[in-house]
Each structure stands twice: as structure tokens, then as C-alpha cells.
Design a protein around this motif. Structure first.
Motif, PDB file in Angstrom:
ATOM      1  N   ASP A  68      -3.276   4.464  -2.636  1.00 22.00           N
ATOM      2  CA  ASP A  68      -4.194   3.476  -2.075  1.00 22.00           C
ATOM      3  C   ASP A  68      -4.967   3.974  -0.870  1.00 22.00           C
ATOM      4  N   LEU A 123       0.843  -1.187   0.000  1.00 24.65           N
ATOM      5  CA  LEU A 123       0.000   0.000   0.000  1.00 24.65           C
ATOM      6  C   LEU A 123       0.882   1.242   0.000  1.00 24.65           C
ATOM      7  N   ARG A 160     -14.301   1.222   1.324  1.00 18.60           N
ATOM      8  CA  ARG A 160     -13.019   1.935   1.278  1.00 18.60           C
ATOM      9  C   ARG A 160     -12.591   2.461   2.651  1.00 18.60           C
TER      10      ARG A 160
END
Length: 302
Positions: free
Chosen positions: A26, A2, A87
Motif C-alpha cells: 500500500d 496498510l 497517492r
């Protein structure tokens, strides 16, 4: 792997979050210090960020769990996840500024109590996801009685653990660990802390490798290489995009790093050059180097 960006806790975070989303990062994060009047509330800010972006994930880095009761935090995160397509990453901490925390009305806790409360909180939060039968839990610090879990998967849970007891909780319960004080893979803090996490994970029947280490990483990304990228104490200073990429590739391949969150040297004034190089040069270079190394290793197993 990430690649994220640490945002300031001011209204200036919105353009940065939109840029991170547009540039393919990300994750974006904000700190959670609700006792500071000049800081936006973390979860209110993250909700607005999710509404202004399309793909980037968000996280509090890390949630002040003593001030956000675990059952209500679970509901807050569930709502954000449902509205954003998942998310959300849930960062949690036991609480580190108790004089300030108590001023907001929380009951004081000893360090040991705070860690036990954090572990209970993680258990309760996980139980309130995934659907199924109503949840009843009567712990030392948290209680729910016949509460239906939401029909969503639990978000990844990362801790900002420092002491041995909270590190052990990370090994037993969490999906990721953010080392405190911007410690990196060459630091004494990492060398002494990560084995505690791994031992606790193994004792709980978990795979230590399933618990990612995600680094808060401050520094400036310069146009030209620096003569030294670390200071006399061994702390990372910064350097060119090429120097960053080499350092982070080594962190992934040699130390198992799972992600990096850049904290620009001056996020309030946006440090545009560093952010542009982070998303446009450093992250792609590290990803490519790791993929190439793994492809070579797979084709040459001996």
C-alpha cells in the motif's frame, strides 16, 4: 489496514519501490534528513518514485517541518497528489535533530515552540486544500496572506509524535500516528502515549478511533520459525511469515493497529527474501485472518 515498506535513502530505493508497487503493497516511505549528504532529498525522491509506479502511495517518514515551510510543503504535496491521483500521505514531525536543522539555516526553537509550530503547520496545510476562499493566517510561526487553496482534498496527515504536547496535537489535528523508536503495541511508549492522543481527540470533539496507529516495524522474515520472536527487552526480532502474521493479526484485533511499515534488516542489500515474504505471505495472511474474524463476529453478535 496498510502494509508498507521503508526504503533506503539512496538510489537503490527505486527497484524496491517498483517491487512494492508490483507486489501489491500500500505504501512506501523514506526518511527526511536533508542535512545528511548521503541521503536523497525526500520529496525529490518521492516524486521520482510516483513517476515510476502505478498504485502504491508514498510518504516521508516523517517530514522535517522546520526545514520545509508549511505553505510550500502544502503546494509540494498538492502537486504530487495531482500528478499521481492522490497517492500521497503527509507525515510531519516537529524536528528532532536541532543541531543539524540549525546548520541548514533554520531558526532554533525550544521543544515547546517546535510543537506549537507543528500544530500551526498542520492547520495551514489543511487550509490550503479543498478549494474555497483565499486563506489568510497570521500565527506565531506561519503566515499566509490571501492564498487560494488548491481544489484537491487534503492528504492523510500522520505525525511522528513522541512527547505529550505533540501527542496532544496528534489527537486534535492528525489522521494517524507513527510511534517513535519503532515502538510497538506491547511497548511502554505505546501504552503511555496512545491515551494522550485519545484524550486530546475526545476533548476536540473527534473520535479517537479515527486516528490510526501505523507502526514502523523492523525485522527479518525467516524461512523457518524462530524459537523466540522478541528479545529480553520485549522488542520484536522477527520470525517466519506465520509468526509475523500471528503477531500482526493480534495487533489489529486486540490493539487496533492501523498499519505496518516493514524496515528490512538490510534494506541497502535489499533483503529480497523478507520483502517477498512480507508482500506475498504476511500481508495476505493478516488481511484474511482479520476479514474472517470480523465476518464471524458479525454473524454471531451475541
Amino acid at each position: 489496514m496498510l502494509f508498507g515498506l521503508g526504503l533506503p535513502e539512496t538510489t537503490g530505493l527505486l527497484p524496491l519501490a517498483e517491487r512494492a508497487d508490483r507486489d501489491g503493497l500500500d505504501l512506501v516511505t523514506v526518511s527526511d534528513h536533508p542535512y545528511l549528504a548521503d541521503h536523497l532529498d525526500a520529496y525529490a525522491a518521492l516524486g521520482v518514485v510516483l513517476g515510476r509506479t502505478r498504485r502504491v502511495a508514498v510518504a516521508a517518514n516523517v517530514t522535517n517541518l522546520p526545514l520545509r515551510p508549511a505553505p510550500m510543503l502544502a503546494r509540494t504535496v498538492a502537486a504530487l497528489s495531482a500528478l499521481s491521483g492522490g497517492r500521497v500521505v503527509l507525515g510531519v514531525g516537529a524536528g528532532g535533530r536541532w543541531a543539524d536543522i540549525v546548520r541548514l539555516g533554520a531558526e532554533p526553537r525550544t521543544p515547546a515552540e517546535a510543537v506549537r509550530a507543528m500544530e500551526e503547520g498542520i492547520v495551514v496545510i489543511r487550509a490550503l486544500f479543498g478549494g474555497g476562499a483565499p486563506v489568510t493566517f497570521a500565527g506565531e510561526f506561519h503566515r499566509v496572506d490571501g492564498i487560494a487553496p488548491v481544489g484537491l482534498p487534503a492528504p492523510p496527515i500522520w505525525t511522528g509524535a513522541n512527547g505529550p504536547k505533540s501527542l496532544a496535537v496528534t489527537g486534535r489535528r492528525a489522521d494517524g500516528w507513527i510511534p517513535g523508536h519503532a515502538a510497538d503495541w506491547l511497548s511502554r511508549r505505546y501504552r503511555e502515549s496512545r491515551p494522550v492522543i485519545d484524550a486530546a481527540a475526545t476533548a476536540a470533539g473527534r473520535e479517537p478511533a479515527d486516528i490510526a496507529t501505523i507502526y514502523n516495524f523492523p525485522g527479518r522474515i525467516t524461512a523457518a520459525p524462530l524459537r523466540r520472536t522478541r528479545d529480553d527487552a520485549g522488542r520484536w526480532i522477527g520470525g517466519s511469515a506465520e509468526q509475523w502474521a500471528e503477531e500482526l493479526t493480534g495487533a489489529v484485533l486486540e490493539h487496533g493497529a492501523g498499519g505496518f511499515i516493514l524496515f528490512p534488516a538490510d534494506p541497502v542489500s535489499r533483503d529480497d527474501a523478507s520483502i517477498e515474504r512480507w508482500a506475498g505471505e504476511v500481508a495476505p495472511a493478516v488481511r484474511e485472518a482479520v476479514v474472517n474474524w470480523r465476518s464471524t463476529s458479525d454473524s454471531n453478535p451475541g
